[in-house]
Design a protein around this motif. Structure first.
Motif, PDB file in Angstrom:
ATOM      1  N   GLN A  13       0.823  -1.199   0.000  1.00 37.57           N
ATOM      2  CA  GLN A  13       0.000   0.000   0.000  1.00 37.57           C
ATOM      3  C   GLN A  13       0.860   1.252   0.000  1.00 37.57           C
ATOM      4  O   GLN A  13       2.019   1.211   0.463  1.00 37.57           O
ATOM      5  CB  GLN A  13      -0.912   0.003   1.222  1.00 37.57           C
ATOM      6  N   PRO A  14       0.342   2.350  -0.502  1.00 39.93           N
ATOM      7  CA  PRO A  14       1.097   3.612  -0.429  1.00 39.93           C
ATOM      8  C   PRO A  14       1.505   3.907   1.007  1.00 39.93           C
ATOM      9  O   PRO A  14       0.729   3.718   1.949  1.00 39.93           O
ATOM     10  CB  PRO A  14       0.090   4.640  -0.947  1.00 39.93           C
ATOM     11  N   SER A 113      -0.121   0.141  -4.487  1.00 45.17           N
ATOM     12  CA  SER A 113      -1.524   0.428  -4.772  1.00 45.17           C
ATOM     13  C   SER A 113      -2.363   0.149  -3.538  1.00 45.17           C
ATOM     14  O   SER A 113      -2.056  -0.752  -2.748  1.00 45.17           O
ATOM     15  CB  SER A 113      -2.017  -0.458  -5.932  1.00 45.17           C
ATOM     16  N   SER A 114      -3.429   0.937  -3.396  1.00 41.55           N
ATOM     17  CA  SER A 114      -4.374   0.689  -2.307  1.00 41.55           C
ATOM     18  C   SER A 114      -5.504  -0.207  -2.787  1.00 41.55           C
ATOM     19  O   SER A 114      -6.395  -0.557  -2.014  1.00 41.55           O
ATOM     20  CB  SER A 114      -4.921   2.015  -1.782  1.00 41.55           C
TER      21      SER A 114
END
Length: 114
Positions: A13-14, A113-114
C-alpha cells in the motif's frame, strides 16, 4: 543460467515499505559495483542506486530520503530498502553487477496500490 536473482517484490500500500534483495552468489568474478534500476510502465529503464565494493553509495536525488542501498560483499548480496512508497514507484526493479562482465537480473515486480 540465471546468475543474479532479485527477490522481495510484491504488492504494498502507499506509504509502505519493501526490501529488495539481489543475490549474486553464483557469480565467481569480483563484483566492483552493484546497481538497482527500475522500469516503470511506459517509461525507459532508469537508475535507482548504486553501491561500490568499497562501500560508496549513491541514490538518485528524487529517491533520496526514501530509498537506500546496502550490501554484503562476503555474500555477494545487496539490498534496496524502499520506504514511504508511492504509486509512481510501481515498476519492475532490476539489479546489475559490474564485474569482468556485466550481469543483469530478470527483475522483481513492485506494485504500490491501495
Amino acid at each position: 543460467q540465471v546468475q543474479l536473482v532479485e527477490s522481495g517484490g510484491g504488492l504494498v500500500q502507499p506509504g509502505g515499505s519493501l526490501r529488495l534483495t539481489c543475490n549474486a552468489s553464483k557469480i565467481s568474478d569480483t563484483i566492483y559495483s552493484m546497481f538497482w534500476y527500475r522500469r516503470r510502465p511506459e517509461k525507459p529503464r532508469e537508475l535507482v542506486a548504486w553501491l561500490t565494493r568499497e562501500g560508496r553509495t549513491y541514490v538518485v536525488p528524487d529517491l533520496q530520503g526514501r530509498f537506500a542501498i546496502s550490501g554484503d560483499n562476503a555474500k555477494n548480496t545487496w539490498f534496496l530498502q524502499m520506504n514511504s512508497l508511492k504509486p509512481e514507484d510501481t515498476a519492475v526493479y532490476l539489479c546489475k553487477a559490474d564485474a569482468a562482465t556485466v550481469y543483469w537480473g530478470q527483475g522483481t515486480q513492485v506494485t504500490v496500490s491501495s
